[in-house]
Design a protein around this motif. Structure first.
Motif, PDB file in Angstrom:
ATOM      1  N   ALA A  12      17.598   0.382 -17.150  1.00  0.00           N
ATOM      2  CA  ALA A  12      18.091   1.671 -16.669  1.00  0.00           C
ATOM      3  C   ALA A  12      18.351   2.613 -17.839  1.00  0.00           C
ATOM      4  O   ALA A  12      18.041   3.809 -17.774  1.00  0.00           O
ATOM      5  CB  ALA A  12      19.363   1.468 -15.851  1.00  0.00           C
ATOM      6  N   LEU A  13      18.911   2.093 -18.932  1.00  0.00           N
ATOM      7  CA  LEU A  13      19.181   2.927 -20.102  1.00  0.00           C
ATOM      8  C   LEU A  13      17.883   3.384 -20.769  1.00  0.00           C
ATOM      9  O   LEU A  13      17.796   4.523 -21.242  1.00  0.00           O
ATOM     10  CB  LEU A  13      20.048   2.168 -21.102  1.00  0.00           C
ATOM     11  CG  LEU A  13      21.528   2.038 -20.748  1.00  0.00           C
ATOM     12  CD1 LEU A  13      22.256   1.181 -21.781  1.00  0.00           C
ATOM     13  CD2 LEU A  13      22.192   3.420 -20.655  1.00  0.00           C
ATOM     14  N   ASP A  14      16.887   2.513 -20.795  1.00  0.00           N
ATOM     15  CA  ASP A  14      15.597   2.914 -21.361  1.00  0.00           C
ATOM     16  C   ASP A  14      14.998   4.064 -20.550  1.00  0.00           C
ATOM     17  O   ASP A  14      14.417   5.010 -21.117  1.00  0.00           O
ATOM     18  CB  ASP A  14      14.630   1.731 -21.380  1.00  0.00           C
ATOM     19  CG  ASP A  14      14.961   0.727 -22.478  1.00  0.00           C
ATOM     20  OD1 ASP A  14      15.679   1.092 -23.433  1.00  0.00           O
ATOM     21  OD2 ASP A  14      14.508  -0.432 -22.359  1.00  0.00           O
ATOM     22  N   ARG A  32      18.190  13.730 -11.205  1.00  0.00           N
ATOM     23  CA  ARG A  32      17.026  13.217 -11.919  1.00  0.00           C
ATOM     24  C   ARG A  32      17.336  11.873 -12.580  1.00  0.00           C
ATOM     25  O   ARG A  32      16.500  10.970 -12.636  1.00  0.00           O
ATOM     26  CB  ARG A  32      16.568  14.226 -12.973  1.00  0.00           C
ATOM     27  CG  ARG A  32      15.713  15.344 -12.410  1.00  0.00           C
ATOM     28  CD  ARG A  32      15.291  16.316 -13.489  1.00  0.00           C
ATOM     29  NE  ARG A  32      14.197  17.148 -13.052  1.00  0.00           N
ATOM     30  CZ  ARG A  32      13.684  18.165 -13.751  1.00  0.00           C
ATOM     31  NH1 ARG A  32      14.193  18.441 -14.945  1.00  0.00           N
ATOM     32  NH2 ARG A  32      12.685  18.867 -13.286  1.00  0.00           N
ATOM     33  N   LEU A  33      18.541  11.757 -13.117  1.00  0.00           N
ATOM     34  CA  LEU A  33      18.939  10.495 -13.735  1.00  0.00           C
ATOM     35  C   LEU A  33      18.935   9.358 -12.721  1.00  0.00           C
ATOM     36  O   LEU A  33      18.417   8.271 -12.993  1.00  0.00           O
ATOM     37  CB  LEU A  33      20.329  10.627 -14.357  1.00  0.00           C
ATOM     38  CG  LEU A  33      20.409  11.147 -15.786  1.00  0.00           C
ATOM     39  CD1 LEU A  33      21.870  11.352 -16.186  1.00  0.00           C
ATOM     40  CD2 LEU A  33      19.725  10.183 -16.762  1.00  0.00           C
ATOM     41  N   LEU A  34      19.524   9.601 -11.566  1.00  0.00           N
ATOM     42  CA  LEU A  34      19.580   8.559 -10.537  1.00  0.00           C
ATOM     43  C   LEU A  34      18.178   8.124 -10.122  1.00  0.00           C
ATOM     44  O   LEU A  34      17.903   6.924  -9.967  1.00  0.00           O
ATOM     45  CB  LEU A  34      20.341   9.078  -9.314  1.00  0.00           C
ATOM     46  CG  LEU A  34      21.834   9.359  -9.503  1.00  0.00           C
ATOM     47  CD1 LEU A  34      22.426   9.970  -8.230  1.00  0.00           C
ATOM     48  CD2 LEU A  34      22.581   8.083  -9.869  1.00  0.00           C
ATOM     49  N   LYS A  35      17.279   9.101  -9.958  1.00  0.00           N
ATOM     50  CA  LYS A  35      15.913   8.781  -9.560  1.00  0.00           C
ATOM     51  C   LYS A  35      15.182   8.021 -10.662  1.00  0.00           C
ATOM     52  O   LYS A  35      14.502   7.021 -10.402  1.00  0.00           O
ATOM     53  CB  LYS A  35      15.164  10.070  -9.236  1.00  0.00           C
ATOM     54  CG  LYS A  35      13.738   9.842  -8.754  1.00  0.00           C
ATOM     55  CD  LYS A  35      13.073  11.165  -8.377  1.00  0.00           C
ATOM     56  CE  LYS A  35      11.639  10.933  -7.894  1.00  0.00           C
ATOM     57  NZ  LYS A  35      10.977  12.221  -7.518  1.00  0.00           N
ATOM     58  N   THR A  36      15.358   8.472 -11.907  1.00  0.00           N
ATOM     59  CA  THR A  36      14.667   7.844 -13.035  1.00  0.00           C
ATOM     60  C   THR A  36      15.197   6.444 -13.313  1.00  0.00           C
ATOM     61  O   THR A  36      14.429   5.514 -13.602  1.00  0.00           O
ATOM     62  CB  THR A  36      14.822   8.713 -14.301  1.00  0.00           C
ATOM     63  OG1 THR A  36      14.251   9.998 -14.058  1.00  0.00           O
ATOM     64  CG2 THR A  36      14.143   8.072 -15.496  1.00  0.00           C
ATOM     65  N   MET A  37      16.524   6.297 -13.235  1.00  0.00           N
ATOM     66  CA  MET A  37      17.143   5.002 -13.503  1.00  0.00           C
ATOM     67  C   MET A  37      17.033   4.042 -12.327  1.00  0.00           C
ATOM     68  O   MET A  37      17.337   2.860 -12.453  1.00  0.00           O
ATOM     69  CB  MET A  37      18.615   5.208 -13.875  1.00  0.00           C
ATOM     70  CG  MET A  37      18.814   6.022 -15.144  1.00  0.00           C
ATOM     71  SD  MET A  37      20.562   6.480 -15.438  1.00  0.00           S
ATOM     72  CE  MET A  37      21.238   4.903 -15.990  1.00  0.00           C
ATOM     73  N   LYS A  38      16.647   4.577 -11.159  1.00  0.00           N
ATOM     74  CA  LYS A  38      16.466   3.791  -9.936  1.00  0.00           C
ATOM     75  C   LYS A  38      17.753   3.066  -9.534  1.00  0.00           C
ATOM     76  O   LYS A  38      17.759   1.856  -9.261  1.00  0.00           O
ATOM     77  CB  LYS A  38      15.327   2.789 -10.102  1.00  0.00           C
ATOM     78  CG  LYS A  38      13.976   3.443 -10.350  1.00  0.00           C
ATOM     79  CD  LYS A  38      12.872   2.416 -10.532  1.00  0.00           C
ATOM     80  CE  LYS A  38      11.543   3.104 -10.803  1.00  0.00           C
ATOM     81  NZ  LYS A  38      10.446   2.148 -11.034  1.00  0.00           N
ATOM     82  N   ILE A  39      18.851   3.830  -9.528  1.00  0.00           N
ATOM     83  CA  ILE A  39      20.126   3.270  -9.107  1.00  0.00           C
ATOM     84  C   ILE A  39      20.796   4.232  -8.134  1.00  0.00           C
ATOM     85  O   ILE A  39      20.466   5.425  -8.081  1.00  0.00           O
ATOM     86  CB  ILE A  39      21.070   2.999 -10.305  1.00  0.00           C
ATOM     87  CG1 ILE A  39      21.397   4.302 -11.055  1.00  0.00           C
ATOM     88  CG2 ILE A  39      20.460   1.985 -11.240  1.00  0.00           C
ATOM     89  CD1 ILE A  39      22.397   4.101 -12.183  1.00  0.00           C
ATOM     90  N   THR A  40      21.742   3.711  -7.380  1.00  0.00           N
ATOM     91  CA  THR A  40      22.477   4.536  -6.435  1.00  0.00           C
ATOM     92  C   THR A  40      23.591   5.286  -7.144  1.00  0.00           C
ATOM     93  O   THR A  40      24.001   4.928  -8.255  1.00  0.00           O
ATOM     94  CB  THR A  40      23.091   3.672  -5.321  1.00  0.00           C
ATOM     95  OG1 THR A  40      24.085   2.809  -5.909  1.00  0.00           O
ATOM     96  CG2 THR A  40      22.029   2.827  -4.619  1.00  0.00           C
TER      97      THR A  40
END
Length: 207
Positions: A12-14, A32-40
């Protein structure tokens, strides 16, 4: 029993680092962060608190992955003389530039130019990384001096010049110019080191 984390933190950090690297702090919105990191959103706040905390975590990760390895390379006598270590590092960057333009550049350089670097803990982290790189260049330079020369020398100012070349090469790569200019930067680094070595690293006497 604690519930298992819903995502792999390093991955997720990468992903977050890639987004900050590409867009900068301000443009990397929470959505955008949530979508990119794939987390809720819930997992995000449990793990990181806010966007600033994620940014600091990505800086720490880059520090561990890239800055620390660069510092270790410059400080390892097994990699050759101090001069050889420095020129090997810069030549590697020049090789990347000639091969693909080094369009990715350097996350640390990008972060320094970002608005997020203006004060506070982020600025402190960035300065600490830059100073560690400067100290590594200085250590490599001083490794080629005699113990007596190390007592009073201008390794610090030469190291800062080399650091400026290092950062400049990475920024030029980001702009797509390093392929033409990187070799000249390596030559300037050679000249800096040659001048430093020829003087035994000593500060010139005042007139």
């Amino acid at each position: 029993m604690a519930r298992p984390r819903e995502f792999e933190t390093d991955a997720a950090l990468d992903s977050a680092m890639s987004l900050f690297w590409d867009l900068g702090y301000e443009e990397a919105s929470l959505a955008r962060l949530l979508k990119t990191m794939k987390i809720t959103r819930g997992s995000f706040y449990k793990a990181f608190k806010d966007k600033n905390a994620v940014y600091l975590a990505t800086l720490d990760r880059y520090d561990r992955q890239v800055v620390s390895s660069t510092v270790a390379f410059l400080g390892n006598p097994a990699n050759g003389s101090g001069r050889d270590r420095i020129l090997s590092l810069l030549t590697k960057i020049a090789d990347m530039a000639e091969k693909d333009g080094d369009r990715l550049g350097c996350f640390l350089c990008n972060a320094m130019a970002d608005k997020a670097a203006q004060g506070g803990e982020i600025e402190q982290r960035l300065q600490a990384m830059a100073l560690r790189l400067e100290a590594a260049f200085q250590k490599a330079l001083e490794d080629d001096l005699t113990p007596s020369d190390c007592e009073s020398n201008r390794a610090g100012e030469t190291a800062r010049g080399l650091l400026a070349l290092y950062f400049g090469m990475r920024v030029l790569g980001r702009a797509g110019l390093a392929g033409r200019m990187a070799r000249d930067c390596v030559t300037q680094a050679e000249n800096l080191i040659a001048g430093f070595t020829a003087s035994g690293g000593r500060v010139p006497a005042a007139d």
